[in-house]
Motif scaffolding. Structure first.
Motif, PDB file in Angstrom:
ATOM      1  N   SER A 182       0.757  -1.126  -0.165  1.00  0.00           N
ATOM      2  CA  SER A 182       0.139  -0.017  -0.019  1.00  0.00           C
ATOM      3  C   SER A 182       0.973   1.322   0.000  1.00  0.00           C
ATOM      4  O   SER A 182       1.871   1.371   0.684  1.00  0.00           O
ATOM      5  CB  SER A 182      -0.869  -0.107   1.259  1.00  0.00           C
ATOM      6  OG  SER A 182      -1.426   1.244   1.183  1.00  0.00           O
ATOM      7  N   ASP A 197      -0.518   4.165   0.435  1.00  0.00           N
ATOM      8  CA  ASP A 197      -1.297   5.076   1.333  1.00  0.00           C
ATOM      9  C   ASP A 197      -1.059   4.799   2.828  1.00  0.00           C
ATOM     10  O   ASP A 197      -1.362   3.839   3.106  1.00  0.00           O
ATOM     11  CB  ASP A 197      -2.912   4.833   1.075  1.00  0.00           C
ATOM     12  CG  ASP A 197      -3.957   5.752   1.847  1.00  0.00           C
ATOM     13  OD1 ASP A 197      -3.318   6.559   2.558  1.00  0.00           O
ATOM     14  OD2 ASP A 197      -4.984   5.717   1.515  1.00  0.00           O
ATOM     15  N   VAL A 234      -3.474   3.124   5.050  1.00  0.00           N
ATOM     16  CA  VAL A 234      -4.193   1.854   4.665  1.00  0.00           C
ATOM     17  C   VAL A 234      -2.787   0.785   4.709  1.00  0.00           C
ATOM     18  O   VAL A 234      -2.018   0.820   4.151  1.00  0.00           O
ATOM     19  CB  VAL A 234      -4.605   1.932   3.061  1.00  0.00           C
ATOM     20  CG1 VAL A 234      -5.295   0.487   2.763  1.00  0.00           C
ATOM     21  CG2 VAL A 234      -5.606   2.702   2.984  1.00  0.00           C
ATOM     22  N   ASP A 245      -0.512  -2.719   4.272  1.00  0.00           N
ATOM     23  CA  ASP A 245      -0.369  -3.690   3.046  1.00  0.00           C
ATOM     24  C   ASP A 245      -1.541  -4.677   3.462  1.00  0.00           C
ATOM     25  O   ASP A 245      -1.994  -5.206   2.436  1.00  0.00           O
ATOM     26  CB  ASP A 245       0.904  -4.320   3.408  1.00  0.00           C
ATOM     27  CG  ASP A 245       1.953  -3.353   3.080  1.00  0.00           C
ATOM     28  OD1 ASP A 245       1.658  -2.087   2.625  1.00  0.00           O
ATOM     29  OD2 ASP A 245       3.200  -3.597   3.273  1.00  0.00           O
ATOM     30  N   ASP A 271      -4.496  -4.581   4.435  1.00  0.00           N
ATOM     31  CA  ASP A 271      -5.992  -4.002   4.294  1.00  0.00           C
ATOM     32  C   ASP A 271      -6.039  -4.090   2.708  1.00  0.00           C
ATOM     33  O   ASP A 271      -7.020  -4.246   2.041  1.00  0.00           O
ATOM     34  CB  ASP A 271      -6.084  -2.762   4.687  1.00  0.00           C
ATOM     35  CG  ASP A 271      -6.539  -2.837   6.253  1.00  0.00           C
ATOM     36  OD1 ASP A 271      -6.880  -4.055   6.784  1.00  0.00           O
ATOM     37  OD2 ASP A 271      -6.400  -1.905   7.045  1.00  0.00           O
ATOM     38  N   GLN A 272      -4.973  -3.588   2.066  1.00  0.00           N
ATOM     39  CA  GLN A 272      -4.735  -3.314   0.525  1.00  0.00           C
ATOM     40  C   GLN A 272      -4.951  -4.703  -0.228  1.00  0.00           C
ATOM     41  O   GLN A 272      -5.633  -4.772  -1.206  1.00  0.00           O
ATOM     42  CB  GLN A 272      -3.384  -2.552   0.009  1.00  0.00           C
ATOM     43  CG  GLN A 272      -3.599  -2.460  -1.326  1.00  0.00           C
ATOM     44  CD  GLN A 272      -4.425  -1.228  -1.701  1.00  0.00           C
ATOM     45  OE1 GLN A 272      -5.142  -0.654  -0.847  1.00  0.00           O
ATOM     46  NE2 GLN A 272      -4.882  -1.289  -3.089  1.00  0.00           N
ATOM     47  N   ARG A 311      -8.375  -6.034  -0.049  1.00  0.00           N
ATOM     48  CA  ARG A 311      -9.519  -5.513  -1.181  1.00  0.00           C
ATOM     49  C   ARG A 311      -9.034  -5.939  -2.410  1.00  0.00           C
ATOM     50  O   ARG A 311      -9.987  -6.046  -3.129  1.00  0.00           O
ATOM     51  CB  ARG A 311      -8.956  -3.842  -1.128  1.00  0.00           C
ATOM     52  CG  ARG A 311      -9.400  -3.031   0.053  1.00  0.00           C
ATOM     53  CD  ARG A 311      -8.985  -1.552  -0.147  1.00  0.00           C
ATOM     54  NE  ARG A 311      -9.171  -0.790   1.186  1.00  0.00           N
ATOM     55  CZ  ARG A 311      -9.040   0.329   1.041  1.00  0.00           C
ATOM     56  NH1 ARG A 311      -8.282   1.277   0.104  1.00  0.00           N
ATOM     57  NH2 ARG A 311      -9.245   1.101   2.192  1.00  0.00           N
ATOM     58  N   ASN A 331      -0.248 -10.170   3.457  1.00  0.00           N
ATOM     59  CA  ASN A 331      -0.246  -9.162   2.238  1.00  0.00           C
ATOM     60  C   ASN A 331       0.133  -9.934   0.822  1.00  0.00           C
ATOM     61  O   ASN A 331       0.286  -9.427  -0.188  1.00  0.00           O
ATOM     62  CB  ASN A 331       0.652  -7.943   2.295  1.00  0.00           C
ATOM     63  CG  ASN A 331       2.239  -8.490   2.383  1.00  0.00           C
ATOM     64  OD1 ASN A 331       2.435  -9.355   3.448  1.00  0.00           O
ATOM     65  ND2 ASN A 331       3.109  -7.779   1.645  1.00  0.00           N
TER      66      ASN A 331
END
Length: 269
Positions: free
Chosen positions: A124, A126, A129, A131, A133-134, A137, A229
């Motif tokens: 990620s 951001d 956010v 890694d 969580d990304q 997604r 991740n």
């Protein structure tokens, strides 16, 4: 005669400059990191993922697993060709720290089998956010694209069916269409595409039967799972040599799930 005290022009200028600097200090000079209203506070960066690198994709599946997944390998008589089949073919990638993959293929007298394994390490960019969580997604996007059917409600939870009433031939309703699970070659309800518990952080399985005209039917079983991740995708295909032969769904699913469990253990270690 008293002599008058005086200050030279240069000394007077120096005194004036020093006085000006002293009186304005701390009021007008901006600081590099000044942030009115948030003085002394910082936003903590999201946690990085567990994995900073990826395995060599063409080495993650051992010979024993390939013998099971690709029975045709054992029928290759030429030793060099057999070893080449075991090695597989690496997927073209421009950043092996982020994506790697490998492909294998072997034909026997009964069928042609193909296996593909892909790893993607998600990072990620951001700070809000993580890694993980990304990666979640990305995984959920793939699961949504697979369009898994809704899980069937257990029989005990279904409402009680009222007793049928007498009817004549004229008002009898037409029979319900055959469910997809009853179609030729379609897996039974327990083998339908579904979420898989206990594999990585989250996982799902897809099962598709592809028919192209008069050619033999090809079944593709896909298992996708996420561990921290890293998102792993396994595609396992079988196409029989004989027209009209349908690859066994349970057999292919069991093989793909066993490989997924091995890969999850390898990543976890």
């Amino acid at each position: 005669m008293q002599r008058k005290a005086y200050v030279t022009g240069t000394a007077a200028l120096l005194v004036a400059l020093l006085a000006g600097c002293t009186s304005g200090s701390g009021d007008d000079r901006p600081t590099d990191d000044a942030n009115p209203g948030n003085a002394g506070t910082t936003t903590p960066a999201a946690q990085p993922g567990k994995y900073r690198s990826l395995p060599e994709a063409c080495r993650v599946v051992d010979h024993d697993a390939l013998d099971t997944l690709l029975p045709g390998i054992g029928q290759i008589t030429d030793q060099d060709q057999r070893e080449k089949a075991y090695q597989g073919e690496a997927t073209l990638t421009y950043n092996t720290d982020r994506t790697v993959g490998c492909r294998w293929k072997a034909s026997s007298g009964a069928a042609t089998d193909r296996l593909a394994v892909d790893f993607e390490r998600v990072v990620s960019y951001d700070n809000a956010v993580s890694d993980d969580d990304q990666a979640q997604r990305l995984y959920l996007d793939q699961q949504a694209a697979a369009d898994l059917p809704e899980p069937s409600a257990p029989a005990s939870a279904s409402p009680t069916t009222p007793a049928p009433t007498a009817s004549t031939d004229d008002d009898a309703s037409p029979s319900a269409p055959e469910s997809p699970s009853g179609a030729a070659g379609a897996p039974p309800a327990e083998l339908q595409p579904r979420v898989l518990p206990g594999l990585g952080d989250e996982a799902y399985l897809d099962d598709k039967l592809n028919t192209s005209g008069s050619a033999a039917e090809q079944r593709t079983v896909t298992v996708v799972f996420r561990t921290s991740n890293v998102v792993v995708t396994i595609e396992y295909e079988e196409q029989p040599m004989a027209t009209g032969t349908v690859p066994d769904s349970k057999e292919l699913q069991d093989r793909a799930r066993n490989l997924a469990s091995q890969l999850a253990d390898t990543l976890g270690g």
